[in-house]
Design an enzyme around this catalytic site. Structure first.
Site, short mmCIF file in Angstrom:
data_model
loop_
_atom_site.label_atom_id
_atom_site.label_comp_id
_atom_site.label_asym_id
_atom_site.label_seq_id
_atom_site.Cartn_x
_atom_site.Cartn_y
_atom_site.Cartn_z
N HIS A 144 -96.25 4.30 27.80
CA HIS A 144 -95.65 3.33 26.89
C HIS A 144 -95.47 3.95 25.52
O HIS A 144 -96.10 4.94 25.18
CB HIS A 144 -96.49 2.05 26.80
CG HIS A 144 -97.88 2.24 26.27
ND1 HIS A 144 -98.89 2.83 27.01
CD2 HIS A 144 -98.43 1.93 25.08
CE1 HIS A 144 -100.00 2.85 26.29
NE2 HIS A 144 -99.75 2.32 25.10
N HIS B 288 -95.14 2.85 21.33
CA HIS B 288 -95.30 1.85 20.28
C HIS B 288 -94.13 1.97 19.32
O HIS B 288 -93.80 3.07 18.88
CB HIS B 288 -96.60 2.10 19.51
CG HIS B 288 -97.83 1.96 20.33
ND1 HIS B 288 -98.61 0.83 20.33
CD2 HIS B 288 -98.42 2.82 21.21
CE1 HIS B 288 -99.63 1.00 21.15
NE2 HIS B 288 -99.53 2.20 21.70
#
Length: 146
Positions: free
Chosen positions: A106, A108
């Site tokens: 992932h 941010h």
């Protein structure tokens, strides 16, 4: 680090992708989902998560990685617009020594303003109504950009 640990499909992002845990979704396509970080470091902190299972950058397939940055850029542009930010920070961590705490690839996306420091990531859960409102701001910015 000699061997990359195996992907564990019980991580929280895998559960979100399967619909087992709710999220404040910003945008989704066939390959990715973007949703609000429940422990934001700034208002508008959004997570970009590939749907393909990979622990992190070290074991992700090339096709996922090729599509990741264009998707993240689209979200980043919307986040900057939605929060009238002066800039944006994109962060991606790999393995515990690299700062990774959720073991699903992932990124941010954090809107930034001059002179405003990041909040601690473990600084507590944001209120649901704030996350809902922030997600709507980003969705509106995405529609305006289309």
């Amino acid at each position: 680090m000699n061997d990359i640990p195996t992907y564990d499909d019980t991580n929280i992002f895998a559960k979100i992708l399967r619909g087992e845990i709710p999220c404040h979704k910003v945008y989704e396509n066939d390959d990715f989902i973007a949703f609000m970080d429940v422990m934001p470091q700034a208002s508008g902190h959004t997570l970009v998560v590939p749907k393909a299972p990979s622990r992190n950058l070290l074991d992700a397939d090339s096709e996922t990685l090729q599509k990741l940055m264009p998707f993240a850029r689209r979200i980043a542009r919307a986040v900057v617009k939605a929060f009238d930010a002066d800039g944006v920070t994109l962060m991606q961590f790999n393995e515990p020594a690299g700062g990774q705490t959720v073991f699903h690839l992932h990124m941010h996306v954090i809107p930034r303003n001059d002179g405003v420091p990041l909040m601690r990531h473990e600084g507590g859960m944001e209120k649901t109504e704030v996350l809902m409102a922030n997600a709507e701001k980003i969705r509106t910015a995405l529609k305006e950009a289309s």
